[in-house]
Write a protein that holds these residues in place. Structure first.
Motif, PDB file in Angstrom:
ATOM      1  N   PRO A   1     -23.660  18.233  34.814  1.00 54.03           N
ATOM      2  CA  PRO A   1     -24.480  18.518  33.623  1.00 54.03           C
ATOM      3  C   PRO A   1     -24.225  19.923  33.087  1.00 54.03           C
ATOM      4  N   GLY A   2     -24.127  20.021  31.778  1.00 53.68           N
ATOM      5  CA  GLY A   2     -23.891  21.311  31.140  1.00 53.68           C
ATOM      6  C   GLY A   2     -22.431  21.614  30.883  1.00 53.68           C
ATOM      7  N   THR A   3     -21.533  20.746  31.362  1.00 55.37           N
ATOM      8  CA  THR A   3     -20.104  20.957  31.140  1.00 55.37           C
ATOM      9  C   THR A   3     -19.556  19.882  30.212  1.00 55.37           C
ATOM     10  N   SER A   4     -18.404  20.163  29.631  1.00 58.48           N
ATOM     11  CA  SER A   4     -17.729  19.228  28.730  1.00 58.48           C
ATOM     12  C   SER A   4     -16.340  19.793  28.487  1.00 58.48           C
ATOM     13  N   PHE A   5     -15.720  19.392  27.385  1.00 57.63           N
ATOM     14  CA  PHE A   5     -14.418  19.975  27.057  1.00 57.63           C
ATOM     15  C   PHE A   5     -14.619  21.457  26.738  1.00 57.63           C
ATOM     16  N   PRO A   6     -13.843  22.363  27.355  1.00 58.59           N
ATOM     17  CA  PRO A   6     -14.079  23.803  27.201  1.00 58.59           C
ATOM     18  C   PRO A   6     -13.834  24.302  25.779  1.00 58.59           C
ATOM     19  N   ILE A   7     -14.614  25.273  25.373  1.00 60.11           N
ATOM     20  CA  ILE A   7     -14.441  25.888  24.049  1.00 60.11           C
ATOM     21  C   ILE A   7     -13.059  26.526  23.890  1.00 60.11           C
ATOM     22  N   PRO A   8     -12.520  27.258  24.897  1.00 60.21           N
ATOM     23  CA  PRO A   8     -11.164  27.776  24.729  1.00 60.21           C
ATOM     24  C   PRO A   8     -10.134  26.671  24.547  1.00 60.21           C
ATOM     25  N   GLY A   9     -10.405  25.476  25.097  1.00 59.14           N
ATOM     26  CA  GLY A   9      -9.519  24.344  24.882  1.00 59.14           C
ATOM     27  C   GLY A   9      -9.545  23.883  23.437  1.00 59.14           C
ATOM     28  N   VAL A  10     -10.736  23.914  22.819  1.00 56.33           N
ATOM     29  CA  VAL A  10     -10.851  23.562  21.404  1.00 56.33           C
ATOM     30  C   VAL A  10     -10.064  24.559  20.550  1.00 56.33           C
ATOM     31  N   ILE A  11     -10.204  25.845  20.862  1.00 60.48           N
ATOM     32  CA  ILE A  11      -9.449  26.874  20.136  1.00 60.48           C
ATOM     33  C   ILE A  11      -7.956  26.634  20.292  1.00 60.48           C
ATOM     34  N   LEU A  12      -7.527  26.287  21.500  1.00 65.54           N
ATOM     35  CA  LEU A  12      -6.114  26.011  21.763  1.00 65.54           C
ATOM     36  C   LEU A  12      -5.624  24.830  20.939  1.00 65.54           C
ATOM     37  N   VAL A  13      -6.389  23.744  20.898  1.00 61.80           N
ATOM     38  CA  VAL A  13      -5.987  22.546  20.163  1.00 61.80           C
ATOM     39  C   VAL A  13      -5.872  22.848  18.664  1.00 61.80           C
ATOM     40  N   VAL A  14      -6.853  23.566  18.124  1.00 61.76           N
ATOM     41  CA  VAL A  14      -6.825  23.905  16.698  1.00 61.76           C
ATOM     42  C   VAL A  14      -5.601  24.755  16.378  1.00 61.76           C
ATOM     43  N   LEU A  15      -5.325  25.757  17.215  1.00 61.70           N
ATOM     44  CA  LEU A  15      -4.157  26.611  16.985  1.00 61.70           C
ATOM     45  C   LEU A  15      -2.861  25.827  17.130  1.00 61.70           C
ATOM     46  N   ALA A  16      -2.801  24.892  18.074  1.00 62.03           N
ATOM     47  CA  ALA A  16      -1.596  24.086  18.255  1.00 62.03           C
ATOM     48  C   ALA A  16      -1.309  23.258  17.001  1.00 62.03           C
ATOM     49  N   ILE A  17      -2.351  22.692  16.403  1.00 63.20           N
ATOM     50  CA  ILE A  17      -2.175  21.920  15.168  1.00 63.20           C
ATOM     51  C   ILE A  17      -1.684  22.829  14.043  1.00 63.20           C
TER      52      ILE A  17
END
Length: 423
Positions: A228-244
């Motif tokens: 509980p309290g965890t999910s896909f990490p925020i730095p991972g979201v930043i990484l995915v957006v930058l990769a796109i």
């Protein structure tokens, strides 16, 4: 069958990554593919993976940036001081850090583009200078950062909505990713039909979408069902957006085409009207901005800026780019290849740690993996086979075997308005 063989060679690093995951999953008794470990891999390596996108462009133009770790450390200590001692709002402190990265990149870009000092020497000087500046500014102290920056570096997507058995933010992210893949695939088919080009069989597109959908679905389940309290990490979201963004920039924009044109043949690019100095300046500027973002994410993960931040980061980033298929001579490389190379290093580090392998042995193994990956790519090209990056970047309909499948350096003038043929 020949096409399949070409695909196997082209996706060699993906298969290597999968093989590493399976091997360590077996050797660690299933401890690799757990929600908590998968989240740790993303959080612990996002700063390196982000910098690979900038380092790729530096290597494509035929240079190396040795200063990225020191630049990240300097930006990190400035952001930490801005929030802890200068009483600056955390958002303004982050903007200050990005602006500092912009200035540092402009400084190093000036020496390379305008004065003509090679990137290796320019950034070697930068590595020493900014490492000393980090120690001088911070007085070798550990300085904490506020909770908001900590969330940037190690936080998770929030929970909301009804109980679906997993984190709804992660579930929504996966649905959006699948819908985007379907849209892009059928838009590509429509474009090929419109220009009367060869269109792959419909079953091939459907099979590809199903395979990607299964992978995304598994990742959603993996990241969305942790404690509980965890999910896909925020730095991972930043990484995915930058990769796109960087995939689009390097493949669909004029500046991206100029980067590959300059890396493939600087003289021909200049004759065709490419601003080579401006390209060099942009690439160095971009690298330092990404390094500053990586430094901010790192101090967020560590919850403080320390005197040892950034040590040897440049080695990990450069290794990831070369493992991902970039050419030492420049002109060849892809964003996704570099990220995959970074993930190979990340999984290798994580697996060796889970197996309790000593630090000395880890360094030796990583060195051998780097050498083997580059040797494999070089061997393929010398045998007339497409390299990893060559296959990924070749145009549809280009030969997948034979001498023409290897890396090509264009001798004549290039058209800067069109993608440079790099494989």
């Amino acid at each position: 069958m020949d096409s399949f063989k070409g695909n196997v060679r082209g996706f060699g690093m993906i298969f290597a990554l999968l093989a590493l995951i399976v091997f360590f999953q077996w050797q660690t008794g299933g401890n690799v593919l757990t929600p908590s470990n998968a989240m740790n891999i993303i959080i612990n390596n996002s700063h390196v993976l982000i910098m690979t996108m900038g380092m790729l462009m530096v290597i494509v133009i035929g240079h190396i940036d040795l200063s990225v770790g020191s630049v990240a450390a300097t930006v990190g200590i400035v952001v930490a001081l801005a929030t802890a001692e200068w009483e600056l709002h955390w958002a303004l402190a982050v903007l200050l850090g990005i602006a500092l990265g912009f200035l540092i990149g402009s400084w190093q870009g000036f020496w390379l583009a305008q004065i003509g000092i090679p990137g290796f020497i320019t950034t070697l000087a930068g590595m020493m200078f900014f490492r000393g500046l980090n120690q001088y500014i911070g007085h070798s102290k550990t300085i904490p950062v506020p909770e908001q920056i900590q969330k940037m570096g190690s936080g998770y997507l929030p929970e909301w909505g009804p109980n679906t058995g997993m984190n709804n933010s992660t579930l929504l992210l996966g649905i959006v990713a699948i819908l985007a893949l379907v849209f892009l695939e059928f838009r590509k088919r429509a474009r090929l039909t419109r220009i009367n080009a060869d269109v792959p069989p419909l079953y091939a597109s459907i099979l590809k979408l199903v395979l990607f959908g299964v992978v995304i679905g598994y990742l959603v389940q993996l990241f969305g069902t942790g404690r509980p309290g965890t999910s896909f990490p925020i730095p991972g979201v930043i990484l995915v957006v930058l990769a796109i963004i960087y995939t689009f920039v390097t493949t669909r924009t004029t500046i991206g085409r100029h980067v590959y044109a300059v890396g493939g043949n600087k003289a021909a690019a200049a004759l065709s009207g490419v601003n080579t100095k401006g390209t060099y300046f942009f690439v160095m500027l971009n690298m330092s901005v990404l390094a500053s973002l990586a430094g901010i994410l790192f101090i967020g993960r560590m919850r403080a800026s320390g005197p040892a931040d950034g040590l040897n980061w440049e080695l990990d980033v450069i290794a990831a780019v070369f493992i991902g298929g970039a050419a030492v001579s420049g002109g060849v490389g892809t964003v996704m290849g570099s990220i995959i190379g970074g993930m190979v290093m990340a999984v290798l580090n994580n697996g060796l740690q889970l197996m309790s392998i000593g630090a000395a042995s880890q360094q030796m193994i990583k060195g051998l993996v780097l050498l083997a990956a580059v040797a494999f790519d070089v061997y393929n090209k010398t045998q007339g086979r497409p390299s990893i990056t060559g296959w990924l970047t070749r145009k549809k309909g280009a030969p997948s075997d034979g001498a023409s499948g290897g890396a090509i350096t264009q001798v004549g003038p290039v058209d800067p308005s069109k993608p440079t043929e790099i494989a």
